[in-house]
Design an enzyme around this catalytic site. Structure first.
Site, PDB file in Angstrom:
ATOM      1  CE  LYS A 251      73.889 -17.239  55.855  1.00 25.75           C
ATOM      2  NZ  LYS A 251      74.793 -17.333  54.725  1.00 25.75           N
ATOM      3  NE  ARG A 286      79.684 -21.791  56.438  1.00 21.93           N
ATOM      4  CZ  ARG A 286      79.117 -21.115  57.431  1.00 21.93           C
ATOM      5  NH1 ARG A 286      77.841 -20.761  57.353  1.00 21.93           N
ATOM      6  NH2 ARG A 286      79.818 -20.796  58.500  1.00 21.93           N
TER       7      ARG A 286
HETATM    8  N1  HH2 Z   1      77.502 -17.794  55.789  1.00 21.75           N
HETATM    9  C1  HH2 Z   1      78.003 -17.480  57.009  1.00 21.75           C
HETATM   10  C2  HH2 Z   1      79.363 -17.678  57.307  1.00 21.75           C
HETATM   11  N2  HH2 Z   1      80.197 -18.193  56.372  1.00 21.75           N
HETATM   12  N3  HH2 Z   1      80.550 -19.069  54.222  1.00 21.75           N
HETATM   13  C3  HH2 Z   1      80.074 -19.372  53.013  1.00 21.75           C
HETATM   14  N4  HH2 Z   1      80.900 -19.886  52.083  1.00 21.75           N
HETATM   15  N5  HH2 Z   1      78.760 -19.192  52.659  1.00 21.75           N
HETATM   16  C4  HH2 Z   1      77.865 -18.660  53.550  1.00 21.75           C
HETATM   17  O1  HH2 Z   1      76.680 -18.485  53.181  1.00 21.75           O
HETATM   18  C5  HH2 Z   1      78.339 -18.316  54.852  1.00 21.75           C
HETATM   19  C6  HH2 Z   1      79.711 -18.533  55.159  1.00 21.75           C
HETATM   20  C7  HH2 Z   1      77.100 -16.926  58.051  1.00 21.75           C
HETATM   21  O2  HH2 Z   1      76.502 -17.960  58.789  1.00 21.75           O
HETATM   22  P1  HH2 Z   1      77.000 -18.475  60.208  1.00 21.75           P
HETATM   23  O3  HH2 Z   1      78.394 -18.992  60.139  1.00 21.75           O
HETATM   24  O4  HH2 Z   1      75.988 -19.437  60.699  1.00 21.75           O
HETATM   25  O5  HH2 Z   1      76.920 -17.213  61.162  1.00 21.75           O
HETATM   26  P2  HH2 Z   1      78.024 -16.185  61.681  1.00 21.75           P
HETATM   27  O6  HH2 Z   1      78.660 -15.540  60.504  1.00 21.75           O
HETATM   28  O7  HH2 Z   1      77.230 -15.222  62.521  1.00 21.75           O
HETATM   29  O8  HH2 Z   1      79.035 -16.943  62.487  1.00 21.75           O
END
Ligand code: HH2
Length: 307
Positions: A251, A286
């Site tokens: 992040k 995660r």
């Molecule tokens: N972060 C993201 C998405 N879902 N869910 C939880 N519970 N906690 C988090 O910190 C979290 C999440 C964002 O990360 P990512 O899925 O890699 O990216 P994107 O939202 O652009 O798909």
């Protein structure tokens, strides 16, 4: 500090389905969460079937690539695979439930099959009850809702009815605007009150308290100092009674500290954040990169335990 690494059998690719033969995925989830409550870490691998996720957008759009990605994470020790069809990165536009289901239709059942064979849990990263319902029917046992059940009035009752685990995450505002000017008087206090309230709401809706997971929402409507304060004070969330999940993987706060623009180059910062959060009581992580985080947590736990 945690003692053992409880799921080492996943790393060698042996079948946890055999190990837990006759045990349903919900019962299996309860065992994992029980272990987490006792301080043992578990990894949630990220599988974004989106064109625009901030670090892996477009990578898993093809079903065979997605299945291979899930298989790799399972082989490396993921206890949960978190499948998402909508990016929640800062500035992201909302995607309809229909489009999310279209993205998931071929991929989810295939990923679910290999996860089942390995005794690995599937979670669905969505704020829409219709998407969650589709995913649960395709084998998901956890609903990862970054709105903590606020986006869709049917979400918590659906989780209750289906007997699912629920990740309740804190977010200030919506992804489209959440980073425009987030401000808190006391970020730790505000997030703790929010998580406590949402947990109560979930339980009122019929979700089992044993199946609630709480997440401070790293990067969701937070400045650098807010993210750091939350990770620094995770131990203050432990008395809420649920395992704490953190999602620091790749992040922006890591980029801000280390001046690294490209998310895939933020692995060192991701590992450091996970270790630091583990020391303060988080037990669910995660992450995009299972193996390095798993290794780091296992070594940290072994050092703590040798005393
Ligand atoms: N972060 C993201 C998405 N879902 N869910 C939880 N519970 N906690 C988090 O910190 C979290 C999440 C964002 O990360 P990512 O899925 O890699 O990216 P994107 O939202 O652009 O798909």
């Amino acid at each position: 500090m945690a003692a053992a690494w409880p799921w080492s059998c996943y790393a060698s690719g042996c079948s946890a389905a055999r190990l837990f033969f006759g045990v349903t995925m919900s019962e299996h989830l309860l065992r994992i969460l029980d272990s987490c409550r006792n301080g043992n870490p578990a990894l949630m691998g990220i599988l974004n079937v989106t064109p625009d996720s901030f670090s892996d957008g477009g990578r898993f759009l093809d079903a065979s690539v997605a299945v291979a990605g899930a298989a790799e994470m399972i082989g490396e020790g993921a206890a949960i695979i978190d499948v998402g069809a909508e990016s929640t990165r800062p500035g992201a536009e909302r995607i309809s439930a229909e489009e999310q289901i279209r993205r998931l239709r071929d991929i989810l059942p295939a990923v679910s099959r290999i996860a089942d064979d390995a005794g690995v849990i599937i979670s669905i990263d969505t704020t829409r009850a219709a998407v969650a319902a589709f995913a649960v029917d395709a084998g998901a046992a956890v609903i990862n809702d970054v709105s903590a059940g606020r986006d869709d009035d049917n979400m918590l009752s659906l989780a209750a009815e289906k007997g699912c685990g629920v990740v309740l995450m804190h977010m200030l505002g919506q992804p489209a605007t959440m980073q425009s000017n987030p401000r808190y008087d006391d970020v730790v206090g505000a997030v703790k009150t929010f998580l406590s309230d949402r947990r109560e709401e979930a339980i009122r809706a019929g979700v089992s308290p044993e199946q609630c997971i709480l997440d401070p929402g790293i990067g969701f409507g937070k400045r650098l100092q807010d993210n750091l304060a939350l990770m620094h004070s995770l131990d203050r969330f432990l008395d809420l009674g649920s395992p704490i999940l953190v999602g620091p993987s790749r992040k922006r706060f890591i980029g801000e500290i280390c001046s690294v623009e490209t998310p895939v180059n933020r692995l060192g910062g991701t590992v450091a954040a996970c270790l630091s959060c583990f020391r303060r009581g988080a037990t669910l992580f995660r992450v995009h990169d299972i193996m390095p985080v798993r290794q780091a947590l296992a070594v940290a736990a072994a050092i703590e335990d040798c005393a």
